[in-house]
Design an enzyme around this catalytic site. Structure first.
Site, PDB file in Angstrom:
ATOM      1  N   ASP A  21       0.821  -1.201   0.000  1.00 13.14           N
ATOM      2  CA  ASP A  21       0.000   0.000   0.000  1.00 13.14           C
ATOM      3  C   ASP A  21       0.861   1.260   0.000  1.00 13.14           C
ATOM      4  OD1 ASP A  21      -2.787   1.194   0.544  1.00 13.14           O
ATOM      5  OD2 ASP A  21      -1.574   2.077   2.135  1.00 13.14           O
ATOM      6  N   GLU A  39       0.951  -0.518  -4.975  1.00 13.99           N
ATOM      7  CA  GLU A  39      -0.024   0.538  -5.214  1.00 13.99           C
ATOM      8  C   GLU A  39       0.749   1.841  -5.374  1.00 13.99           C
ATOM      9  OE1 GLU A  39      -3.827   2.770  -3.116  1.00 13.99           O
ATOM     10  OE2 GLU A  39      -1.985   2.398  -2.025  1.00 13.99           O
TER      11      GLU A  39
END
Length: 544
Positions: free
Chosen positions: A214, A278
């Site tokens: 993330d 990401e």
């Protein structure tokens, strides 16, 4: 499943190909998937109980969003214990049972790892903030104030306001690129890197097959704390202070690449482990390619091209996919039309009266893209964005920027399983967010019983993608793209599949001479070899 054996056979050449290459991955947002204990919040046993639905779709893996110990100020993306399961989701034993059941069903398991920041309740931060000399004093980004007492730089947080918060104990500011309760780790520190790799090893040892990393480009900052320059006026609406800057120095430090190489080395020890970054922001394409180049970096990058687009046009698809060629050294893309942070695609891309037809077109196009495709829970049902009134909002970003930021809550509403149930079979209690009346009518049980449903079409398309190497692994060529019509070709070995998509609400004649003779594999909305009705699409296996 033994990760060293987690390969699928190429139907033409019989070469071993990693399971993740060209995979379809199903994203599960735990809070909203299935509640097993009636508290209104989804949990790990609930996921386990519904994995057969996911397996029937024909996907290769699940991606489970954060379930770690957390105060839930950002709903799990503020981790207080990287190696613990938050009690609202269950226990480590529940996690192990979920992994075991997924593997029984032939599903690989991918989980989020949130390394750029922790919760301010994490023991690392609790120790770090005590003074400037403790063992973890340099595990987070601390800085002295300017002579006038103001923050050390002009950096702004994603969720609004300065990216710096004063801490009286150290008489310093700490950095947070998101909420003030999400302090930024100092990943330049070798001890921090070792600790993060230890977390990854912990989950690998529990049978995890992959990781989504993330906000990876936020992992490291510029240690000189230089001010970010102002962003030029590009015509886009600016709703947060964050939007007024070019994010050059608070993120995207070149040393992130070195840490990525260490991640890859560790994952390679465990065999066919999938890693996807990401990456968002102004330099997303450049960073995505740097993070995935060659064989020493991550396997894939997860872009934002489609997630916030307000229209889906042939030219837009061509532009997005053309960034990722099959040239040597170029990484492998992962695509999503929807996720837990972005508005539901059917609510962005078409008028309400066109949603059923557009949903079928969208499903066929998605299954035809080169790269991995990530299906967000409920996307297979055609779920739409639920309008959450201010008094029911949970999303801290939406609350802080109301009403100019569209709430993420509207895409996080509970999964409807049973149409006859007032809460869609998600829970016997009061759900943490409303299901939404429109989405209740799209429940799984209703669509399973309807041969023409979007759920059954999506299942057929995903299985077609799995069974045809050209769709899963082939090259991607755009043969034609205008205001309405998109024509593509996928080739792998001796297999060639053409896709024709009318992305408009008007009928379009199929251009002659673009396609070779062949057999029709699939068609939606009445499309045929000569005419494409509104939102008509078809796939043709061409003769070579």
């Amino acid at each position: 499943m033994n990760k060293t054996e987690a390969l699928h056979a190429d139907h033409d050449t019989k070469n071993a190909v990693p399971w993740w290459r060209g995979a379809a991955i199903y994203q599960i947002y735990p809070r909203s998937f299935c509640d097993s204990n009636g508290d209104g919040i989804g949990d790990l046993p609930g996921i386990t109980s519904r994995l057969e639905h996911v397996a029937r779709l024909g996907v290769d893996a699940i991606w489970v969003s954060p379930f770690f110990t957390s105060p839930m100020r950002d709903f799990g993306y503020d981790v207080a214990d990287y190696c613990g399961v938050d009690p609202i989701f269950g226990t480590l034993e529940d996690f192990d049972a979920m992994v075991a059941r997924a593997h029984e069903l032939g599903l690989n398991v991918t989980i989020d790892q949130v390394y750029a920041h922790t919760s301010d309740l994490h023991p690392w931060f609790q120790e770090s903030r005590q003074d400037r000399t403790n063992g973890k004093a340099d595990w987070y980004v601390w800085a002295d104030p300017k002579p006038d007492g103001s923050p050390p730089s002009n950096w702004q947080s994603v969720f609004g306001g300065p990216a710096w918060t004063w801490d009286a104990r150290r008489r310093q500011y700490y950095l947070h690129n998101f909420l003030s309760s999400q302090p930024q780790v100092n990943a330049h520190n070798p001890e921090v890197q070792e600790a993060l790799l230890g977390v990854m090893r912990f989950w690998l040892d529990r049978g995890v097959d992959g990781f989504r990393l993330d906000a990876l480009n936020f992992l490291m900052h510029d240690p000189t704390m230089r001010d970010n320059p102002p962003a030029p006026d590009d015509g886009r609406r600016k709703t947060r202070p964050f939007d007024f800057q070019l994010k050059i120095y608070n993120q995207s430090h070149p040393d992130i690449i070195g840490f990525i190489q260490r991640v890859r080395e560790l994952c390679d020890e465990y065999g066919a482990v999938f890693t996807v970054a990401e990456v968002g922001g102004d330099l997303a394409e450049t960073e995505m390619k740097a993070f995935t180049a060659g064989e020493q970096h991550l396997n894939s990058a997860y872009g934002f091209d489609f997630l916030y687009a307000d229209r889906l046009t042939p030219k837009f698809v061509e532009q997005a996919v053309s960034k990722w060629t099959d040239a040597p050294g170029i990484g492998w893309p992962s695509w999503a039309f929807e996720n837990h942070d972005a508005p539901r695609a059917l609510s962005r891309w078409c008028a309400p009266e066109h949603r059923d037809a557009f949903g079928r077109l969208k499903a066929m196009l998605f299954a035809s893209l080169r790269g991995n495709i990530i299906v967000y829970q409920g996307e297979e049902l055609g779920l739409t964005q639920v309008d959450i009134p201010f008094e029911q909002l949970q999303d801290p970003e939406a609350i802080a920027n109301w009403p100019l930021t569209l709430s993420r809550d509207g895409a996080r509403t509970p999964m409807p399983w049973i149409v006859q149930s007032g809460e869609g079979g998600f829970t016997v209690g009061v759900p943490w967010l409303p299901v939404g009346e429109d989405n209740l009518g799209r429940a799984v049980d209703r669509q399973e019983a309807d041969a023409d449903s979007l759920l059954n079409l999506t299942t057929a398309l995903l299985r077609m993608r799995r069974d045809h190497p050209a769709l899963r692994l082939g090259t991607f060529e755009v043969l034609h793209a205008d205001e309405c019509l998109l024509v593509i070709r996928r080739i792998y070995g001796q297999q060639s599949i053409a896709g024709v998509f009318n992305l408009s609400s008007s009928s379009v004649a199929l251009l002659q001479g673009l396609l070779r003779d062949g057999n029709q594999l699939a068609s939606v909305n009445g499309a045929n070899g000569e005419q494409l009705p509104p939102f008509g699409a078809l796939l043709i296996e061409e003769r070579i």
